[in-house]
Write a protein that holds these residues in place. Structure first.
Motif, PDB file in Angstrom:
ATOM      1  N   ARG A  64      10.928  82.907  23.935  1.00  0.00           N
ATOM      2  CA  ARG A  64      10.341  82.444  22.680  1.00  0.00           C
ATOM      3  C   ARG A  64       9.602  83.554  21.938  1.00  0.00           C
ATOM      4  NH1 ARG A  64       9.270  76.681  22.113  1.00  0.00           N
ATOM      5  NH2 ARG A  64      11.394  75.925  22.244  1.00  0.00           N
ATOM      6  N   LYS A  72      15.634  88.439  23.329  1.00  0.00           N
ATOM      7  CA  LYS A  72      15.591  86.979  23.374  1.00  0.00           C
ATOM      8  C   LYS A  72      16.760  86.452  24.215  1.00  0.00           C
ATOM      9  CE  LYS A  72      15.598  83.243  20.009  1.00  0.00           C
ATOM     10  NZ  LYS A  72      14.161  83.107  19.838  1.00  0.00           N
ATOM     11  N   THR A  76      16.787  84.700  27.947  1.00  0.00           N
ATOM     12  CA  THR A  76      17.459  83.407  28.137  1.00  0.00           C
ATOM     13  C   THR A  76      18.358  83.491  29.379  1.00  0.00           C
ATOM     14  OG1 THR A  76      17.433  83.135  25.764  1.00  0.00           O
ATOM     15  CG2 THR A  76      18.859  81.661  26.986  1.00  0.00           C
ATOM     16  N   ALA A  80      17.920  81.676  33.259  1.00  0.00           N
ATOM     17  CA  ALA A  80      18.990  81.001  34.005  1.00  0.00           C
ATOM     18  C   ALA A  80      19.219  81.680  35.360  1.00  0.00           C
ATOM     19  CB  ALA A  80      20.267  80.994  33.183  1.00  0.00           C
ATOM     20  N   ASP A 119       3.671  75.190  32.538  1.00  0.00           N
ATOM     21  CA  ASP A 119       4.203  74.142  31.689  1.00  0.00           C
ATOM     22  C   ASP A 119       3.326  73.947  30.456  1.00  0.00           C
ATOM     23  OD1 ASP A 119       6.205  72.116  31.294  1.00  0.00           O
ATOM     24  OD2 ASP A 119       4.555  70.696  31.498  1.00  0.00           O
ATOM     25  N   ARG A 295       1.807  64.363  37.487  1.00  0.00           N
ATOM     26  CA  ARG A 295       3.088  64.376  36.803  1.00  0.00           C
ATOM     27  C   ARG A 295       3.665  65.790  36.810  1.00  0.00           C
ATOM     28  NH1 ARG A 295       5.284  65.386  32.104  1.00  0.00           N
ATOM     29  NH2 ARG A 295       3.416  66.553  31.566  1.00  0.00           N
ATOM     30  N   THR A 298       9.567  67.924  33.859  1.00  0.00           N
ATOM     31  CA  THR A 298      10.951  67.622  34.247  1.00  0.00           C
ATOM     32  C   THR A 298      11.774  68.874  34.528  1.00  0.00           C
ATOM     33  OG1 THR A 298      11.345  67.330  31.908  1.00  0.00           O
ATOM     34  CG2 THR A 298      11.284  65.346  33.227  1.00  0.00           C
ATOM     35  N   TRP A 299      11.328  70.044  34.042  1.00  0.00           N
ATOM     36  CA  TRP A 299      12.151  71.234  34.285  1.00  0.00           C
ATOM     37  C   TRP A 299      12.240  71.571  35.761  1.00  0.00           C
ATOM     38  CZ3 TRP A 299       9.265  75.244  36.348  1.00  0.00           C
ATOM     39  CH2 TRP A 299       7.924  75.347  36.005  1.00  0.00           C
TER      40      TRP A 299
ATOM     41  N   LYS B 266      28.185  66.005  29.009  1.00  0.00           N
ATOM     42  CA  LYS B 266      27.275  67.142  29.089  1.00  0.00           C
ATOM     43  C   LYS B 266      27.344  67.907  27.780  1.00  0.00           C
ATOM     44  CE  LYS B 266      27.241  67.502  34.052  1.00  0.00           C
ATOM     45  NZ  LYS B 266      27.709  68.201  35.256  1.00  0.00           N
ATOM     46  N   ASP B 340      10.552  63.126  26.661  1.00  0.00           N
ATOM     47  CA  ASP B 340      10.220  64.164  27.625  1.00  0.00           C
ATOM     48  C   ASP B 340       9.812  65.482  26.954  1.00  0.00           C
ATOM     49  OD1 ASP B 340      10.168  65.257  30.309  1.00  0.00           O
ATOM     50  OD2 ASP B 340      11.865  66.452  29.616  1.00  0.00           O
ATOM     51  N   ASP B 341       8.702  66.050  27.469  1.00  0.00           N
ATOM     52  CA  ASP B 341       8.166  67.290  26.878  1.00  0.00           C
ATOM     53  C   ASP B 341       9.162  68.441  26.953  1.00  0.00           C
ATOM     54  OD1 ASP B 341       5.800  66.187  26.273  1.00  0.00           O
ATOM     55  OD2 ASP B 341       4.774  66.859  28.099  1.00  0.00           O
ATOM     56  N   TRP B 342       9.792  68.586  28.125  1.00  0.00           N
ATOM     57  CA  TRP B 342      10.696  69.721  28.314  1.00  0.00           C
ATOM     58  C   TRP B 342      11.925  69.589  27.409  1.00  0.00           C
ATOM     59  CZ3 TRP B 342      10.756  74.501  29.522  1.00  0.00           C
ATOM     60  CH2 TRP B 342      11.929  75.137  29.888  1.00  0.00           C
ATOM     61  N   ARG B 345      11.041  70.517  24.028  1.00  0.00           N
ATOM     62  CA  ARG B 345      10.981  71.980  23.900  1.00  0.00           C
ATOM     63  C   ARG B 345      12.390  72.546  23.749  1.00  0.00           C
ATOM     64  NH1 ARG B 345      11.434  76.820  26.416  1.00  0.00           N
ATOM     65  NH2 ARG B 345       9.725  78.311  26.284  1.00  0.00           N
ATOM     66  N   GLN B 346      13.303  72.025  24.562  1.00  0.00           N
ATOM     67  CA  GLN B 346      14.691  72.507  24.469  1.00  0.00           C
ATOM     68  C   GLN B 346      15.298  72.250  23.089  1.00  0.00           C
ATOM     69  OE1 GLN B 346      16.016  70.216  27.963  1.00  0.00           O
ATOM     70  NE2 GLN B 346      16.874  72.123  28.756  1.00  0.00           N
ATOM     71  N   THR B 348      13.595  72.037  20.223  1.00  0.00           N
ATOM     72  CA  THR B 348      12.809  72.547  19.103  1.00  0.00           C
ATOM     73  C   THR B 348      13.301  73.930  18.696  1.00  0.00           C
ATOM     74  OG1 THR B 348      10.892  71.354  19.949  1.00  0.00           O
ATOM     75  CG2 THR B 348      10.473  73.053  18.287  1.00  0.00           C
ATOM     76  N   ASP B 350      13.387  77.681  17.104  1.00  0.00           N
ATOM     77  CA  ASP B 350      12.334  78.688  16.980  1.00  0.00           C
ATOM     78  C   ASP B 350      12.549  79.563  15.753  1.00  0.00           C
ATOM     79  OD1 ASP B 350      14.477  80.098  17.798  1.00  0.00           O
ATOM     80  OD2 ASP B 350      13.479  81.174  19.423  1.00  0.00           O
ATOM     81  N   ARG B 374      23.639  64.530  29.472  1.00  0.00           N
ATOM     82  CA  ARG B 374      22.735  65.618  29.874  1.00  0.00           C
ATOM     83  C   ARG B 374      22.816  66.749  28.858  1.00  0.00           C
ATOM     84  NH1 ARG B 374      23.017  68.538  35.418  1.00  0.00           N
ATOM     85  NH2 ARG B 374      21.518  69.955  34.448  1.00  0.00           N
ATOM     86  N   THR B 377      21.089  73.736  28.494  1.00  0.00           N
ATOM     87  CA  THR B 377      20.758  74.871  27.626  1.00  0.00           C
ATOM     88  C   THR B 377      20.990  76.207  28.313  1.00  0.00           C
ATOM     89  OG1 THR B 377      18.450  74.637  28.297  1.00  0.00           O
ATOM     90  CG2 THR B 377      19.088  73.598  26.236  1.00  0.00           C
ATOM     91  N   TRP B 378      21.474  76.185  29.560  1.00  0.00           N
ATOM     92  CA  TRP B 378      21.804  77.458  30.218  1.00  0.00           C
ATOM     93  C   TRP B 378      22.971  78.106  29.480  1.00  0.00           C
ATOM     94  CZ3 TRP B 378      17.813  78.008  32.980  1.00  0.00           C
ATOM     95  CH2 TRP B 378      17.299  76.992  33.783  1.00  0.00           C
TER      96      TRP B 378
END
Lengths: 309, 555
Positions: A64, A72, A76, A80, A119, A295, A298-299, B266, B340-342, B345-346, B348, B350, B374, B377-378
């Motif tokens: 980001r 960038k 990324t 991965a 997070d 909590r 989820t990642w 997917k 879900d937050d993540w 983020r995926q 949004t 930039d 699903r 984003t990989w």
């Protein structure tokens, strides 16, 4: 400048992709893990896997902040790739019968705190902070831990997997140090001021509070496995050596802070540092579960040992 | 589509009425002049030879001559029978010009809307604005129509304005050459043969070619491969494991349609786009009745829609407080629809809103969150025999891969070789970024008009509004050639250079040039695609045809 050509590196990264399916996880050799090794190796592998996973999230935040498109895209990919390492390590655990069914092992409490911090705040951190901390984590925890592992485990599949992982990591480090130097380039005074301002940020203080005990815990885990802590220290010195090989690198205040901190970490006689940090480690162990952040983002669920889904 | 027939049959102005209106020439003057020009053309052009052969009177010789004789050049040749080409044809007919041909490589009209029939295909601009102002359709079934209904509208245009006789289907142009001595364009056809014309209109569309992306292993994958622009309607998705690559305008329309049909879906995303809600609704019956009874009411709505979209330019084209507001609106849309937050983020972006195409959808985010869907984003490492391998080391096993990866944008060059004066080739000249004058003419290529040429792209308003301005301009050019008996009408290089200098200066301040990678820009970041301004400004630019800007050579 010792810097590498980032465009060429990105092309190399893209050309060097591998998959879990490239490794035969059922090949003979799993029996070489001794019963004596198993419990400690299990804890160690779980930590290692989580550190990779956490590193992955760090790269996501860096993507980001990247100053140009090449970096960038590079980050990324690194994001991965760290995930791939975590997946491969989980696949090793599966191979060695260390997984409870399909369950992902629980991260230890220090890691859970780091995960929470990442997070919540990592996306807000300036690239300078992550760009310095990530190479340190990679070199010290990731790099050093992998070497230890290969010294103790004879399973050829493990060696095969880590040969690939280490190839990736060496590229991550090469880029990491280049960025460290890029950021050291320019007006030192402004950088120091910016650094101090960032350090005052309570979000970063929280981050430090999670990062610092994590290092000591990993040191303890290594000793638990019967390995010399010197290896960890040697790796941390490597950060100081490579990061400081150019004037630009040395001018980066974050390099200075982190390498100095590294020096303190490896100096066991530095009671002023280790007494409270060791206490923090013990303390985190005592944090009752109900107080821990319940909590999980989820990642963390994206991890899998399955080569094909 | 169930409403297909209803739409055509239900037009307020039935075909005959329209045709009658069309046949009435726009001005008597043009027709008179046209007749004169025809005579003049007949005097000058090779017909002479044919006449002399005819005089010989021998049947066999006449037959041979007929075989050999080059057909008489038409006034205008149009490449492509999509909205642009057909729009041009309508304009020509309204002006009383009948000797033109449309060369269409396909078997049907419709261009974009003929090719893009994937499930969920629809236009992002309200139909009342995404249609020709001179051919309103009171029967649009929705505020944003689906592709089938738009295609019906296009077919209606063909019937209503009697265009079919002018279209030569399966005529794929493989090159355009200009003959300076005669002032004629020759279109070479892929299957052999040529068509000559005094002027040519390139209406082949900027986004008409689609191919599978250059991902390693595309050929290795053994499952079904479908490109969004070449949909296979016979493929049964039921119970299949499906991937959609690409989350642009097509991808986000396909996903909600497929998710309920397949076993697993997917969605592979490289860059998330800004998505805003779509105020989509069915047109109530009373509304259609009102439009039919009081056409002015539909015109008023069109005006209102036009100005609403004009306002959006402030948010989308330039960085202004409205840009922030638009981003807030899009973020709120995302927050409301994704828990879900993540994942938020995926999803949004930039980059600044407007830098890439802004998407509109109400059902894309909810579709991504269905149990069998699903978002991935990989980065894609490669396609294998059985699926897609991502950089996180995992192989996703699949039965079908849908490529919603967009179109081959001819950023540097033209879809086929275009040779102008003194053998110059346009593709070579445009290799470092296309340039034109007012998006429509290019110096060195006389009597040639580009529809949706360089820097004519809207980011915020209906493409058809821009197109109508181009059609009027091209018509004026064609009329100049015919009425003033010109051999060449060629924009002056200095005029074109001055125009582009100003254009690029203005583009530098737009959101498109604010740092993101998009198909609007060449690899070097040169923007040869978009027009930096309001549609109103574009219209104003096209409203005047300055003869002084052109080199004029008489026949």
């Amino acid at each position: 400048m010792a810097s590498i050509d980032l465009d060429k590196m990105l092309a190399k990264v893209k050309a060097s992709q591998w998959a879990l399916a490239d490794i035969d996880w059922d090949a003979p050799g799993a029996e070489l893990i001794t019963d004596e090794q198993r419990p400690k190796l299990k804890a160690f592998m779980a930590d290692l896997m989580w550190i990779e996973h956490v590193g992955a999230r760090g790269f996501a935040a860096m993507a980001r902040k990247a100053p140009n498109d090449t970096l960038k895209e590079m980050y990324t990919y690194f994001h991965a790739e760290e995930q791939r390492h975590a997946n491969a390590e989980m696949a090793l655990m599966k191979r060695w019968g260390m997984l409870d069914g399909d369950q992902v092992p629980e991260p230890n409490k220090n890691l859970r705190l780091v995960i929470q911090w990442l997070d919540r705040y990592s996306d807000d951190m300036p690239l300078e902070v992550l760009g310095s901390v990530i190479p340190m984590l990679e070199i010290a925890l990731d790099g050093a831990l992998c070497t230890f592992l290969l010294d103790t485990v004879d399973d050829p599949v493990c060696h095969q997997a880590f040969a690939r992982i280490n190839d990736d990591e060496s590229r991550h480090l090469g880029v990491g140090f280049t960025v460290l130097e890029m950021q050291g380039h320019g007006d030192t005074y402004i950088k120091v001021l910016k650094t101090i301002a960032t350090l005052m940020d309570p979000r970063l203080i929280l981050g430090i509070a999670s990062y610092v005990p994590l290092l000591n815990r990993m040191r303890d885990n290594i000793i638990d496995m019967g390995l010399g802590e010197e290896r960890l220290y040697a790796a941390m010195k490597k950060f100081e050596r490579i990061g400081g090989r150019t004037a630009d690198g040395r001018r980066n205040p974050w390099y200075q802070i982190i390498s100095r901190h590294g020096r303190i970490v490896i100096n066991r006689r530095h009671k002023l540092y280790h007494a409270p940090v060791d206490a923090m480690v013990r303390l985190t162990d005592r944090i009752p579960d109900r107080v821990m952040p319940s909590r999980m983002p989820t990642w963390v669920k994206g991890i899998t040992y399955k080569p094909v889904v | 589509m169930s409403n297909r027939e209803e739409n055509i049959g239900g037009q307020k102005h039935p075909t005959p009425g329209k045709t009658a209106a069309v046949k009435k020439p726009a001005s008597g003057k043009t027709v008179a002049k046209k007749a004169a020009t025809k005579k003049a053309a007949a005097r000058k052009v090779p017909v002479k030879k044919a006449v002399s052969k005819k005089a010989a009177g021998k049947k066999a010789a006449r037959k041979a001559a007929a075989r050999k004789a080059v057909p008489k050049p038409v006034s205008v040749l149009i490449v492509g029978a999509g909205f642009a080409g057909l729009g041009m044809a309508i304009r020509l007919k309204k002006a009383g010009i009948e000797d033109f041909v449309i060369l269409e490589r396909g078997e049907r009209v419709g261009g974009t809307w003929r090719d893009n029939t994937y499930p969920g295909a629809a236009c992002d601009i309200p139909s009342n604005l995404y249609s020709f102002s001179f051919a309103p359709n009171p029967n649009w079934s929705r505020s944003y129509s689906e592709s089938a209904e738009i295609l019906d509208y296009i077919e209606y245009l063909v019937a209503a304005f009697g265009l079919k006789q002018h279209i030569r289907f399966n005529h794929n142009v493989s090159g355009l050459d200009f003959d300076e001595k005669q002032g004629l364009w020759t279109a070479r056809l892929a299957g052999g043969g040529t068509v000559r014309a005094r002027s040519a209109v390139m209406a082949q569309g900027p986004l008409s070619n689609a191919s599978l992306p250059d991902i390693e292993g595309v050929d290795a994958f053994r499952g079904k491969k479908i490109h969004s622009a070449r949909w296979d309607h016979d493929y049964d998705f039921t119970g299949k494991r499906v991937a959609v690559i690409g989350t642009g305008a097509s991808g986000i329309q396909i996903v909600p349609e497929l998710v309920d049909r397949v076993a697993s879906l997917k969605v592979f995303q490289r860059t998330p786009a800004w998505v805003i809600p779509r105020p989509d609704f069915q047109t109530p019956g009373w509304n259609k009745a009102l439009f039919r009874a009081v056409p002015a009411s539909q015109k008023a709505l069109r005006e209102a829609l036009f100005w609403t979209h004009e306002t959006m330019a402030m948010a989308v084209i330039w960085n202004s407080p409205l840009t922030r507001l638009a981003e807030r609106l899009a973020r709120r849309h995302l927050h409301r629809q994704v828990r879900d937050d993540w994942m938020r983020r995926q999803l949004t972006p930039d980059f600044r809103i407007g830098c890439k195409r802004v998407l509109v959808s109400n059902d894309y985010y909810p579709a991504l969150q269905k149990d069998n869907a699903r978002l991935i984003t990989w980065p894609i490492a490669k396609l294998s025999e059985n699926g897609i391998r991502t950089a996180d080391g995992v192989e996703h096993e699949l039965d079908c891969v849908v490529f919603a990866t967009g179109f081959d944008v001819p950023k540097s060059g033209t879809p086929f070789p275009v040779r102008g004066r003194a053998g110059r080739e346009l593709g070579e000249e445009w290799a470092r970024g296309a340039q034109a004058y007012k998006s429509i003419n290019v110096a060195g290529y006389p009597n040639l008009f580009f529809l949706f040429g360089p820097n004519s792209g809207p980011g915020h308003n209906s493409a058809l509004v821009y197109m109508e301005a181009q059609l009027d301009y091209a018509l004026r050019g064609v009329q100049r050639l015919m009425d003033d008996n010109l051999k060449l009408l060629d924009v002056k290089p200095a005029v074109q250079a001055r125009h582009n200098k100003q254009l690029q200066k203005r583009l530098a301040r737009t959101n498109w040039n604010s740092g993101c990678k998009s198909w609007y820009l060449t690899e070097d970041g040169f923007n040869a695609t978009m027009f930096p301004g309001f549609a109103t400004q574009y219209r104003a630019q096209m409203a005047t045809f300055e003869d002084g800007d052109y080199e004029r050579v008489a026949l």
